[in-house]
Design a protein around this motif. Sequence first.
Motif, PDB file in Angstrom:
ATOM      1  N   LEU A  15       0.273  -1.143  -0.088  1.00 35.87           N
ATOM      2  CA  LEU A  15       0.026   0.067   0.127  1.00 35.87           C
ATOM      3  C   LEU A  15       0.855   1.569  -0.188  1.00 35.87           C
ATOM      4  O   LEU A  15       0.524   2.396   0.218  1.00 35.87           O
ATOM      5  N   LYS A  16       2.125   1.121  -0.122  1.00 39.53           N
ATOM      6  CA  LYS A  16       3.011   1.850   0.634  1.00 39.53           C
ATOM      7  C   LYS A  16       2.943   3.246  -0.534  1.00 39.53           C
ATOM      8  O   LYS A  16       4.552   3.964  -0.713  1.00 39.53           O
ATOM      9  N   GLY A  17       2.596   2.987  -2.052  1.00 36.94           N
ATOM     10  CA  GLY A  17       3.511   3.899  -2.452  1.00 36.94           C
ATOM     11  C   GLY A  17       4.322   3.996  -3.426  1.00 36.94           C
ATOM     12  O   GLY A  17       5.137   3.175  -3.550  1.00 36.94           O
ATOM     13  N   LYS A  18       5.188   5.263  -3.153  1.00 34.76           N
ATOM     14  CA  LYS A  18       6.351   5.398  -4.113  1.00 34.76           C
ATOM     15  C   LYS A  18       7.592   5.232  -2.845  1.00 34.76           C
ATOM     16  O   LYS A  18       8.523   5.032  -3.592  1.00 34.76           O
ATOM     17  N   ASN A  19       7.182   4.738  -1.752  1.00 29.61           N
ATOM     18  CA  ASN A  19       8.426   4.143  -0.968  1.00 29.61           C
ATOM     19  C   ASN A  19       8.043   2.667  -0.847  1.00 29.61           C
ATOM     20  O   ASN A  19       9.479   2.192  -0.348  1.00 29.61           O
ATOM     21  N   ILE A  20       7.582   2.025  -1.581  1.00 33.52           N
ATOM     22  CA  ILE A  20       7.665   0.871  -1.811  1.00 33.52           C
ATOM     23  C   ILE A  20       8.371   0.293  -2.364  1.00 33.52           C
ATOM     24  O   ILE A  20       9.360  -0.607  -1.717  1.00 33.52           O
ATOM     25  N   LYS A  21       9.985   1.321  -3.486  1.00 28.68           N
ATOM     26  CA  LYS A  21      11.213   0.420  -3.349  1.00 28.68           C
ATOM     27  C   LYS A  21      11.808   0.039  -2.426  1.00 28.68           C
ATOM     28  O   LYS A  21      12.560  -1.047  -2.184  1.00 28.68           O
ATOM     29  N   GLN A  22      12.229   1.266  -1.475  1.00 27.73           N
ATOM     30  CA  GLN A  22      12.819   1.331  -0.599  1.00 27.73           C
ATOM     31  C   GLN A  22      12.311   0.661   0.328  1.00 27.73           C
ATOM     32  O   GLN A  22      12.833  -0.045   1.184  1.00 27.73           O
ATOM     33  N   PHE A  23      11.328   0.420   1.126  1.00 33.34           N
ATOM     34  CA  PHE A  23      10.623  -0.761   1.996  1.00 33.34           C
ATOM     35  C   PHE A  23      11.197  -2.214   1.607  1.00 33.34           C
ATOM     36  O   PHE A  23      11.647  -3.255   2.129  1.00 33.34           O
ATOM     37  N   ILE A  24      11.174  -2.899   0.122  1.00 30.18           N
ATOM     38  CA  ILE A  24      10.972  -3.802  -0.440  1.00 30.18           C
ATOM     39  C   ILE A  24      13.034  -3.931   0.286  1.00 30.18           C
ATOM     40  O   ILE A  24      13.286  -5.398   0.249  1.00 30.18           O
ATOM     41  N   ILE A  25      13.819  -3.018  -0.437  1.00 30.33           N
ATOM     42  CA  ILE A  25      15.201  -3.556  -0.188  1.00 30.33           C
ATOM     43  C   ILE A  25      15.503  -4.154   1.468  1.00 30.33           C
ATOM     44  O   ILE A  25      16.447  -4.849   1.192  1.00 30.33           O
ATOM     45  N   LYS A  26      14.872  -2.294   1.780  1.00 28.99           N
ATOM     46  CA  LYS A  26      15.362  -3.298   3.009  1.00 28.99           C
ATOM     47  C   LYS A  26      14.784  -4.486   3.680  1.00 28.99           C
ATOM     48  O   LYS A  26      15.137  -4.916   4.487  1.00 28.99           O
ATOM     49  N   LEU A  27      13.706  -4.644   3.761  1.00 29.33           N
ATOM     50  CA  LEU A  27      13.436  -6.076   3.665  1.00 29.33           C
ATOM     51  C   LEU A  27      13.934  -7.491   3.648  1.00 29.33           C
ATOM     52  O   LEU A  27      14.054  -8.023   4.207  1.00 29.33           O
ATOM     53  N   GLN A  28      14.355  -6.911   1.860  1.00 25.13           N
ATOM     54  CA  GLN A  28      15.025  -8.429   1.039  1.00 25.13           C
ATOM     55  C   GLN A  28      16.588  -8.484   2.368  1.00 25.13           C
ATOM     56  O   GLN A  28      16.873  -9.444   2.597  1.00 25.13           O
ATOM     57  N   GLU A  29      16.995  -6.763   2.121  1.00 27.30           N
ATOM     58  CA  GLU A  29      18.393  -6.846   3.086  1.00 27.30           C
ATOM     59  C   GLU A  29      18.238  -7.646   4.864  1.00 27.30           C
ATOM     60  O   GLU A  29      19.001  -8.564   5.149  1.00 27.30           O
ATOM     61  N   ASN A  30      17.045  -7.014   5.143  1.00 26.75           N
ATOM     62  CA  ASN A  30      16.307  -7.663   6.774  1.00 26.75           C
ATOM     63  C   ASN A  30      16.430  -9.170   6.674  1.00 26.75           C
ATOM     64  O   ASN A  30      17.096  -9.477   7.820  1.00 26.75           O
ATOM     65  N   ILE A  31      15.907  -9.823   5.867  1.00 24.75           N
ATOM     66  CA  ILE A  31      15.761 -11.340   6.078  1.00 24.75           C
ATOM     67  C   ILE A  31      17.382 -11.643   5.488  1.00 24.75           C
ATOM     68  O   ILE A  31      17.821 -12.675   6.395  1.00 24.75           O
ATOM     69  N   HIS A  32      17.867 -11.416   4.668  1.00 24.94           N
ATOM     70  CA  HIS A  32      19.288 -11.246   4.498  1.00 24.94           C
ATOM     71  C   HIS A  32      19.889 -11.649   6.184  1.00 24.94           C
ATOM     72  O   HIS A  32      21.118 -12.697   5.972  1.00 24.94           O
ATOM     73  N   GLN A  33      20.145 -10.341   5.724  1.00 22.34           N
ATOM     74  CA  GLN A  33      20.937 -10.637   7.618  1.00 22.34           C
ATOM     75  C   GLN A  33      20.712 -11.537   8.562  1.00 22.34           C
ATOM     76  O   GLN A  33      21.661 -12.222   9.147  1.00 22.34           O
ATOM     77  N   LYS A  34      19.237 -11.726   8.085  1.00 22.54           N
ATOM     78  CA  LYS A  34      18.825 -13.486   9.371  1.00 22.54           C
ATOM     79  C   LYS A  34      19.515 -14.499   9.261  1.00 22.54           C
ATOM     80  O   LYS A  34      19.008 -15.482  10.133  1.00 22.54           O
ATOM     81  N   ILE A  35      19.715 -14.159   7.557  1.00 25.06           N
ATOM     82  CA  ILE A  35      19.284 -16.077   7.281  1.00 25.06           C
ATOM     83  C   ILE A  35      20.928 -15.959   6.413  1.00 25.06           C
ATOM     84  O   ILE A  35      20.859 -17.449   5.972  1.00 25.06           O
ATOM     85  N   LYS A  36      21.984 -15.235   6.552  1.00 26.31           N
ATOM     86  CA  LYS A  36      23.545 -15.300   5.595  1.00 26.31           C
ATOM     87  C   LYS A  36      23.920 -16.286   6.870  1.00 26.31           C
ATOM     88  O   LYS A  36      24.866 -17.320   5.062  1.00 26.31           O
TER      89      LYS A  36
END
Length: 400
Positions: A15-36
Motif C-alpha cells: 500500500l505504500k506508494g512511492k516508498n515501496i521500493k525502499q521498503f522492499i530493498i530493506k526487507l530483502q536486506e533484513n531477511i538476508h541478514q537473518k539467514i545468511k
Amino acid sequence: MNYDHILIRYGEMALKGKNIKQFIIKLQENIHQKIKHFEGVKVIRTQGRMFVLLNGNEPEPIIEKLKNVFGIHSLSLAIRVENSEEQIKEGALYALKKEEKAKTFKVTVKRITKDFPIPSQQMNQILGGHLLTNTDGITVDVHEPDVEVRVEIRKEATYITSGSIRCRGGLPVGTSGKSLLLLSGGIDSPVAGFLAMKRGVQLEAIHFHSPPFTSERAKQKVLDLTQTLTKYGKSIKVHIVPFTKLQQEIFREMPNDYAMTIMRRMMFRISERICEQEEILSLTSGENLGQVASQTMQSMHTINEVTNYPIIRPLIAMDKQEVIEISQEIGTYETSIQPYEDCCTIFVPKSPKTKPKREKVNYYESHHDFTPTMEETIKGIETIKITEKTVMDQSFEDLL
Ligand code: ATP
Ligand code: MG
C-alpha cells in the motif's frame, strides 16, 4: 520433487506508494541478514513477492528466523517448477499430498505472465481434475477447504504452495528512522521497544544505572533484554549512564516529593544529548497512563517539558495484562521478572507528588546548578553494541 523455496508475502507494504521500493530493498536486506549463515540460501525479489531459495537447507530453522522479521505477513513452503502443464500438475499433486490430514481442497491459479498459454480458470479445472484422479478420499470444497493449493505462474517459473504461516506483519526495521529506547529492567520498556521496532524503527537503548545501589547483575539484565530484542531486528547500541552521583545530588538538593520528577527530567535531558550525538530523532518509553506516580497526566506534562523530541509511548493505551502477554510471547518476560532492582526502585521518595507542577519544578531546579554533574555523567557513558546471537552460537552454548 521437494519443497525448495519459501514464498514470502508482505501485505501492508504493497500500500505504500512511492516508498515501496525502499521498503522492499530493506526487507530483502533484513531477511538476508537473518539467514545468511545458512549456507547457500538466497533471497530473491520478484514482482510483489520474495522467495528464499533453500538450496538444500532444512526449512524449519529458516522459517523460525523469518517469523521474527517485521514486514513479512505470511510465508509458505513452495515448490518451483517450469512453466509447463505437466510440471505444474506434478507440483500441485506434491503440494496437496504434503498435507496428509486434508480431506478437502481447492486450487487457486494466478497467472501473472500471459506468456503461459492456458488461462487461470481453465488451469484451475485441469489441476482440480488431476488432483482428484490421483488421490483417494479427498474432495473439492471451494468455500472452506482444508487445503488451498495455490499456483502462481510467473515469468521465470511457477511456484506452488499449500500451507501458510502467519507472521508478525509490521514494517521492516530501518524504514522508519531511529529512536532511543529508555530501557529499564522492567516488563514494560522492552515491550515498548519491540512495538516501536514493529513499526520499522531502528532502536538504540539508554539505561540509567546507579552502582553500587544497583548491582552489576541489574546492568546485565538490561543487556540480556537488549539481546532478546535483537531477535526482531539488528544490532542495538546500549548507552549505559552512570547515574549515581546525579541521582544522589537530586535527592540531596531537591525537595523529596519532587525528586522523582526531577530525576525523570534529567533522564530525558541526558537522553536528548545521546540523540544529538547519534542522530536520533525520537525517544521511546514504556510509560503507561495511570500505573504509578510518575505516570499521571500531570506528571507526564511536567516531565515532558524538558524535551521537544517526540516520545513514542506504544503502551499508553494498554492494560498491564496485555503488556505481560506480549512480553511472554516475545521472550523478555522471564528476564524482566528477575529480582534485580533498578535505579528507580531504589531511590523512591516516601511520597512522590502524583501531580507535580511545571512552575514548582522549575522553581526548585533554579536553586541548584546540576550542569557540572550532568556533564560529568554524560562523559561517563559507556556504549555497548549488542549483536544477535546466531543459531550456531546458540547450539554451541547448548553444548557447554
Ligand atoms: P518498566 O516496566 O519499563 O520498568 P515501569 O512500569 O516500571 O516501566 P516507570 O518506573 O515509571 O515504569 O518507568 C517508566 C519508563 O521510564 C520505563 O518504561 C522506561 O522507559 C523509563 N525508565 C525507567 N527507569 C529507567 C532506567 N533506569 N533507565 C532507562 N529508562 C528507564
Ligand atoms: Mg520499572
